[in-house]
Enzyme design. Structure first.
Site, PDB file in Angstrom:
ATOM      1  N   ASP A 143      23.909  69.576  44.163  1.00 16.34           N
ATOM      2  CA  ASP A 143      23.457  68.206  44.386  1.00 16.34           C
ATOM      3  C   ASP A 143      22.781  67.727  43.101  1.00 16.34           C
ATOM      4  OD1 ASP A 143      22.068  65.904  45.232  1.00 16.34           O
ATOM      5  OD2 ASP A 143      22.041  66.662  47.292  1.00 16.34           O
ATOM      6  N   ASN A 184      18.633  63.054  36.033  1.00 11.33           N
ATOM      7  CA  ASN A 184      19.007  64.444  35.727  1.00 11.33           C
ATOM      8  C   ASN A 184      20.220  64.512  34.807  1.00 11.33           C
ATOM      9  OD1 ASN A 184      16.955  65.759  37.079  1.00 11.33           O
ATOM     10  ND2 ASN A 184      18.065  65.832  39.016  1.00 11.33           N
ATOM     11  N   TYR A 230      21.997  50.995  47.641  1.00  5.70           N
ATOM     12  CA  TYR A 230      23.137  51.225  46.742  1.00  5.70           C
ATOM     13  C   TYR A 230      23.110  50.254  45.564  1.00  5.70           C
ATOM     14  CZ  TYR A 230      28.033  51.990  45.406  1.00  5.70           C
ATOM     15  OH  TYR A 230      29.192  52.295  44.725  1.00  5.70           O
ATOM     16  N   ARG A 271      35.557  51.849  54.869  1.00  8.51           N
ATOM     17  CA  ARG A 271      35.841  50.638  54.101  1.00  8.51           C
ATOM     18  C   ARG A 271      37.058  49.927  54.699  1.00  8.51           C
ATOM     19  NH1 ARG A 271      34.789  52.853  48.038  1.00  8.51           N
ATOM     20  NH2 ARG A 271      35.131  54.823  49.078  1.00  8.51           N
TER      21      ARG A 271
HETATM   22  O1  LIG Z   1      35.976  49.580  47.957  1.00 13.10           O
HETATM   23  C1  LIG Z   1      35.176  49.668  47.023  1.00 13.10           C
HETATM   24  O2  LIG Z   1      35.499  50.213  46.008  1.00 13.10           O
HETATM   25  C2  LIG Z   1      33.813  49.081  47.164  1.00 13.10           C
HETATM   26  O3  LIG Z   1      33.495  49.111  48.548  1.00 13.10           O
HETATM   27  C3  LIG Z   1      32.252  48.630  48.961  1.00 13.10           C
HETATM   28  O4  LIG Z   1      32.142  47.256  48.924  1.00 13.10           O
HETATM   29  P1  LIG Z   1      32.757  46.299  50.053  1.00 13.10           P
HETATM   30  O5  LIG Z   1      33.530  45.275  49.313  1.00 13.10           O
HETATM   31  O6  LIG Z   1      31.728  45.797  50.987  1.00 13.10           O
HETATM   32  O7  LIG Z   1      33.789  47.243  50.844  1.00 13.10           O
HETATM   33  P2  LIG Z   1      34.392  47.242  52.288  1.00 13.10           P
HETATM   34  O8  LIG Z   1      33.536  47.952  53.254  1.00 13.10           O
HETATM   35  O9  LIG Z   1      35.767  47.734  52.140  1.00 13.10           O
HETATM   36  O10 LIG Z   1      34.404  45.722  52.782  1.00 13.10           O
HETATM   37  C4  LIG Z   1      35.224  44.736  52.235  1.00 13.10           C
HETATM   38  C5  LIG Z   1      35.167  43.516  53.130  1.00 13.10           C
HETATM   39  O11 LIG Z   1      35.860  43.805  54.340  1.00 13.10           O
HETATM   40  C6  LIG Z   1      35.021  43.563  55.474  1.00 13.10           C
HETATM   41  N1  LIG Z   1      35.388  44.555  56.505  1.00 13.10           N
HETATM   42  C7  LIG Z   1      35.171  45.879  56.314  1.00 13.10           C
HETATM   43  C8  LIG Z   1      35.564  46.790  57.255  1.00 13.10           C
HETATM   44  C9  LIG Z   1      36.168  46.350  58.429  1.00 13.10           C
HETATM   45  O12 LIG Z   1      36.555  47.116  59.331  1.00 13.10           O
HETATM   46  N2  LIG Z   1      36.362  45.013  58.581  1.00 13.10           N
HETATM   47  C10 LIG Z   1      35.973  44.117  57.648  1.00 13.10           C
HETATM   48  O13 LIG Z   1      36.188  42.889  57.843  1.00 13.10           O
HETATM   49  C11 LIG Z   1      33.600  43.679  54.948  1.00 13.10           C
HETATM   50  O14 LIG Z   1      32.729  42.973  55.757  1.00 13.10           O
HETATM   51  C12 LIG Z   1      33.753  43.135  53.542  1.00 13.10           C
HETATM   52  O15 LIG Z   1      33.663  41.750  53.589  1.00 13.10           O
HETATM   53  C13 LIG Z   1      31.198  49.358  48.124  1.00 13.10           C
HETATM   54  O16 LIG Z   1      29.953  48.918  48.396  1.00 13.10           O
HETATM   55  C14 LIG Z   1      31.476  49.308  46.667  1.00 13.10           C
HETATM   56  O17 LIG Z   1      30.561  50.056  45.959  1.00 13.10           O
HETATM   57  C15 LIG Z   1      32.800  49.830  46.363  1.00 13.10           C
HETATM   58  O18 LIG Z   1      33.035  49.718  44.987  1.00 13.10           O
END
Ligand SMILES: O=C(O)[C@H]1O[C@H](OP(=O)(O)OP(=O)(O)OC[C@H]2O[C@@H](n3ccc(=O)[nH]c3=O)[C@H](O)[C@@H]2O)[C@H](O)[C@@H](O)[C@@H]1O
Length: 392
Positions: A143, A184, A230, A271
């Site tokens: 870690d 680190n 984050y 995601r």
């Molecule tokens: O995919 C990445 O690489 C990025 O993902 C995230 O950022 P975010 O854009 O919020 O990622 P998602 O969780 O994939 O969300 C994307 C969009 O889809 C929406 N979403 C997500 C999941 C879902 O089931 N339904 C949905 O509508 C979220 O609300 C958001 O608006 C991370 O916070 C970033 O650090 C990272 O770089």
């Protein structure tokens, strides 16, 4: 007369005796010689037999070892040969994760010596298992919140959960990883004179007021919201990089990574890409948070990996965006996945996630101009490979 006869007989006896003694002696010597040679041949025969038996027992083992050696030397993806001068010792923190494992593949195949450090919180051993046993590869369960002492030339510092549900699950751990973990790694870089590349994120721009986001933009982050562990963790990690550069002369590179997808994303990653694909494959409703009008631009992981390597080996120490500017609303994206998977899944609208950025799209002019890098993979052809775990 009698005496004479006795004398003749005794004379004869003496000669006979001599003859008999001589014969007995010869017989004895012959028998001793015979026994000796016999014993030697028995011994030699015995030794040969033992050797034969050992050979018989060991032969299948030898074959197994040969097979194993062959299978070992055959199972690795092809690795370039690099001379001592060009071969680097590279540390990848978070190297067993989604992006880290693809980076590991690239650097291994390029012929470098790669050490992967991962605590397996979101990373998985099986993402890099195809390199285990290779002489250029080492996997350390560690870690980064704890110090690490190894000799390296370059450090790709990727260790951190990246999916919102993962990083929000344990915000203190996320903060520690991005702050203490980064300190680190910068300390290590300083001690051994290594160059460090920080995997930063588009999240440093928060819910942006500038669109598309360029590297000059300072961002719009809620410092006490659920994503702050984050977003602020990565922002302070960037700050640390530049403090070490200024005060200690450490060579740093900062990549601001935009949404990325590709094989080895875990199906429970949370995601949007993995969620929608899995839901569509299972015929379940695609969960759109909010109205679905928020936007994202997705890059394929191989493009990102090429960008990271090219940035590491460049002379650009200021932050660089790495992403694909092809922007979609989340609703458009849900429909695209539904049609690609040929799924009858419905779309289900769920409440909006707090502090969810409403728009996100990278301005990649800097990367184009200074690295000669731009995405070359059209995302649409690759969505379906997302849940694969095989090397690709
Ligand atoms: O995919 C990445 O690489 C990025 O993902 C995230 O950022 P975010 O854009 O919020 O990622 P998602 O969780 O994939 O969300 C994307 C969009 O889809 C929406 N979403 C997500 C999941 C879902 O089931 N339904 C949905 O509508 C979220 O609300 C958001 O608006 C991370 O916070 C970033 O650090 C990272 O770089």
């Amino acid at each position: 007369m009698m005496k004479r006869i006795i004398w003749v007989i005794s004379g004869l006896n003496r000669r006979m005796m001599k003859l008999l003694v001589a014969l007995a002696l010869i017989a004895y010597i012959a028998s001793v010689w015979g026994t000796y040679t016999n014993m030697r041949s028995i011994q030699e025969h015995g030794e040969m037999k033992i050797e034969e038996r050992i050979d018989e027992a060991v032969a299948p083992l030898r074959e197994k070892i040969r097979d194993l050696e062959l299978s070992f030397s055959q199972k690795y993806p092809p690795v370039k040969f690099l001379s001592e001068k060009d071969r680097k010792r590279i540390l990848i923190t978070g190297g067993a994760g989604f992006v880290g494992s693809h980076l590991t593949d690239k650097l291994m195949m390029d012929g470098h010596e790669v050490t992967v450090v991962d605590n397996f919180f979101t990373g998985r051993k099986r993402n890099v298992e195809h390199w285990i046993g290779h002489e250029n590869f080492e996997l350390i369960n560690h870690d980064v919140v704890e110090p690490l002492y190894i000799e390296v030339d370059q450090i790709y510092h990727l260790a951190s959960p990246a999916s919102p549900p993962n990083y929000m699950y344990n915000p203190i751990k996320t903060l520690k990883t991005n702050t203490i973990g980064t300190l680190n790694m910068l300390g290590l870089a300083k001690r051994v004179g290594a160059r460090l590349l920080l995997a930063s994120t588009s999240e440093v721009y928060g819910d942006p007021e500038v669109h598309p986001q360029n590297e000059e933009y300072w961002g719009h982050v809620n410092p006490i919201g659920p994503r702050a562990c984050y977003d602020e963790g990565k922002r302070v990690a960037e700050t640390m990089c530049y403090a070490y550069m200024k005060q200690e002369g450490v060579e740093v590179r900062v990549a601001r990574i935009f949404n990325t997808f590709g094989s080895r994303m875990h199906m429970n990653d949370g995601r949007v890409v993995s969620n929608f694909i899995l839901q569509a494959l299972q015929g379940e409703p695609l969960t759109v948070y909010g109205s679905g009008s928020q936007t994202r631009a997705f890059q394929y992981v191989s493009d990102l990996v090429n960008g990271l390597v090219s940035l590491m080996n460049s002379n650009i120490s200021s932050p660089v965006n790495l992403g694909n500017p092809e922007e979609h609303t989340i609703l458009e994206f849900a429909e695209l996945i539904r049609s690609l998977v040929v799924s009858r899944s419905q779309i289900q609208f769920l409440p909006e996630a707090q502090d969810d950025p409403r728009r996100r799209r990278p301005d990649i002019r800097k990367a184009k101009m200074m690295l000669g890098w731009e995405p070359v993979v059209s995302a649409n052809t690759h969505w379906i490979h997302t849940l694969d775990t095989k090397p690709r």
